[in-house]
Write a protein that holds these residues in place. Structure first.
Motif, PDB file in Angstrom:
ATOM      1  N   GLY A  17       0.792  -1.226   0.000  1.00  0.00           N
ATOM      2  CA  GLY A  17       0.000   0.000   0.000  1.00  0.00           C
ATOM      3  C   GLY A  17       0.820   1.270   0.000  1.00  0.00           C
ATOM      4  N   LEU A  18       2.124   1.181   0.292  1.00  0.00           N
ATOM      5  CA  LEU A  18       2.982   2.359   0.241  1.00  0.00           C
ATOM      6  C   LEU A  18       3.028   2.925  -1.177  1.00  0.00           C
ATOM      7  CD1 LEU A  18       4.881   4.317   1.685  1.00  0.00           C
ATOM      8  CD2 LEU A  18       6.738   2.670   1.312  1.00  0.00           C
ATOM      9  N   ALA A  19       2.739   2.093  -2.161  1.00  0.00           N
ATOM     10  CA  ALA A  19       2.704   2.559  -3.550  1.00  0.00           C
ATOM     11  C   ALA A  19       1.641   3.642  -3.739  1.00  0.00           C
ATOM     12  CB  ALA A  19       2.447   1.387  -4.497  1.00  0.00           C
ATOM     13  N   LEU A 111      -6.165  -2.258   9.900  1.00  0.00           N
ATOM     14  CA  LEU A 111      -6.463  -0.836   9.920  1.00  0.00           C
ATOM     15  C   LEU A 111      -6.976  -0.485   8.537  1.00  0.00           C
ATOM     16  CD1 LEU A 111      -6.227   1.717  11.664  1.00  0.00           C
ATOM     17  CD2 LEU A 111      -3.957   2.050  10.687  1.00  0.00           C
ATOM     18  N   PHE A 112      -8.125   0.156   8.463  1.00  0.00           N
ATOM     19  CA  PHE A 112      -8.750   0.398   7.174  1.00  0.00           C
ATOM     20  C   PHE A 112      -9.210   1.849   7.090  1.00  0.00           C
ATOM     21  CE2 PHE A 112     -11.760  -0.245   3.704  1.00  0.00           C
ATOM     22  CZ  PHE A 112     -11.035  -1.117   2.902  1.00  0.00           C
ATOM     23  N   LEU A 125      -4.149   7.346   2.702  1.00  0.00           N
ATOM     24  CA  LEU A 125      -2.740   7.753   2.606  1.00  0.00           C
ATOM     25  C   LEU A 125      -2.053   7.702   3.972  1.00  0.00           C
ATOM     26  CD1 LEU A 125      -3.303  10.652   0.095  1.00  0.00           C
ATOM     27  CD2 LEU A 125      -1.927   8.598  -0.354  1.00  0.00           C
ATOM     28  N   TRP A 126      -2.727   8.209   5.003  1.00  0.00           N
ATOM     29  CA  TRP A 126      -2.115   8.186   6.333  1.00  0.00           C
ATOM     30  C   TRP A 126      -2.086   6.768   6.906  1.00  0.00           C
ATOM     31  CZ3 TRP A 126       1.126  11.651   7.280  1.00  0.00           C
ATOM     32  CH2 TRP A 126       0.944  12.964   6.864  1.00  0.00           C
ATOM     33  N   THR A 127      -3.103   5.978   6.615  1.00  0.00           N
ATOM     34  CA  THR A 127      -3.099   4.582   7.058  1.00  0.00           C
ATOM     35  C   THR A 127      -1.912   3.841   6.458  1.00  0.00           C
ATOM     36  OG1 THR A 127      -5.498   4.541   7.338  1.00  0.00           O
ATOM     37  CG2 THR A 127      -4.414   2.418   7.005  1.00  0.00           C
ATOM     38  N   GLU A 128      -1.684   4.027   5.157  1.00  0.00           N
ATOM     39  CA  GLU A 128      -0.554   3.362   4.502  1.00  0.00           C
ATOM     40  C   GLU A 128       0.788   3.871   5.024  1.00  0.00           C
ATOM     41  OE1 GLU A 128      -0.760   0.681   3.026  1.00  0.00           O
ATOM     42  OE2 GLU A 128      -2.880   0.653   2.520  1.00  0.00           O
ATOM     43  N   THR A 129       0.838   5.130   5.393  1.00  0.00           N
ATOM     44  CA  THR A 129       2.063   5.678   5.985  1.00  0.00           C
ATOM     45  C   THR A 129       2.359   4.987   7.308  1.00  0.00           C
ATOM     46  OG1 THR A 129       1.711   7.804   4.908  1.00  0.00           O
ATOM     47  CG2 THR A 129       3.175   7.785   6.830  1.00  0.00           C
ATOM     48  N   LEU A 130       1.346   4.872   8.153  1.00  0.00           N
ATOM     49  CA  LEU A 130       1.514   4.196   9.437  1.00  0.00           C
ATOM     50  C   LEU A 130       1.951   2.747   9.232  1.00  0.00           C
ATOM     51  CD1 LEU A 130       1.190   3.965  12.536  1.00  0.00           C
ATOM     52  CD2 LEU A 130      -1.208   3.343  12.107  1.00  0.00           C
ATOM     53  N   LEU A 131       1.286   2.044   8.341  1.00  0.00           N
ATOM     54  CA  LEU A 131       1.629   0.635   8.098  1.00  0.00           C
ATOM     55  C   LEU A 131       3.048   0.489   7.554  1.00  0.00           C
ATOM     56  CD1 LEU A 131      -1.794  -0.585   6.645  1.00  0.00           C
ATOM     57  CD2 LEU A 131      -0.848  -1.049   8.927  1.00  0.00           C
TER      58      LEU A 131
END
Length: 194
Positions: A17-19, A111-112, A125-131
């Motif tokens: 998901g960072l992509a 986390l969704f 975007l913030w969820t993927e940053t955290l992950l």
């Protein structure tokens, strides 16, 4: 998989998901490579549709249906600048709190993102940053140091020391500029000594 904004710069795509974050950063215009995809709703909508389809494949989930209108573009460009600051120097102090949901699926808590429209994209975007931070891959997302490029790339160097998205293009330009500057400084010093 195809990430429209990142692919137009011919960059290696970040994992998972960072992509999505990388592609979001690469929506900005870079000379001779394309327009700012967040400058106009007619450019933003196809990008959002394609990016969310790719994100859904990466996350093995249904494609969210969100609408981004002209009124959302300024806020999305501001959000992009917050991500630029975060990637560059770890500062995103202007960010407002976001909402995300914990979802239980197949015995795994995930986390969704939550919300609607631009808020959902912001949450994603913030969820993927955290992950990515938790997975230890966040620090590999970088912006090319060459002024005029600044594309978001995923550093795959062994020691995470990459500074240009491509050493042969941006690296050579930067090194040539530095060499010319050193030569110019040297000539100035010699002229003053005479």
């Amino acid at each position: 998989m195809s990430w429209t904004a990142t692919d137009r710069y011919r960059l290696r795509t970040a994992p998972s998901g960072l992509a999505l974050v990388q592609d979001f950063l690469n929506t900005k215009a870079i000379k001779a490579h394309g327009l700012d995809l967040l400058s106009d709703a007619d450019l933003a909508r196809p990008w959002v549709t394609e990016a969310l389809a790719e994100w859904s494949r990466a996350r093995d989930t249904e494609v969210p249906e969100i609408t981004v209108g002209s009124g959302d573009l300024g806020a999305l460009r501001d959000l992009r600048e917050s991500f630029v600051s975060l990637v560059d120097d770890g500062d995103a102090s202007a960010v407002k709190p976001i909402k995300a949901d914990l979802v239980l699926r197949d015995g795994v808590v995930r986390l969704f993102p939550s919300g609607a429209g631009r808020q959902w994209l912001t949450s994603a975007l913030w969820t993927e940053t955290l992950l990515a931070q938790q997975a230890g891959i966040w620090q590999r997302l970088k912006l090319c140091r060459l002024d005029g490029c600044r594309s978001a790339f995923y550093d795959v160097s062994r020691n995470n020391s990459g500074v240009w998205h491509d050493v042969r293009t941006c690296g050579n330009v930067a090194n040539l500029r530095a060499s010319r500057e050193r030569k110019k400084d040297s000539q100035l010093k010699e002229a003053r000594a005479d």
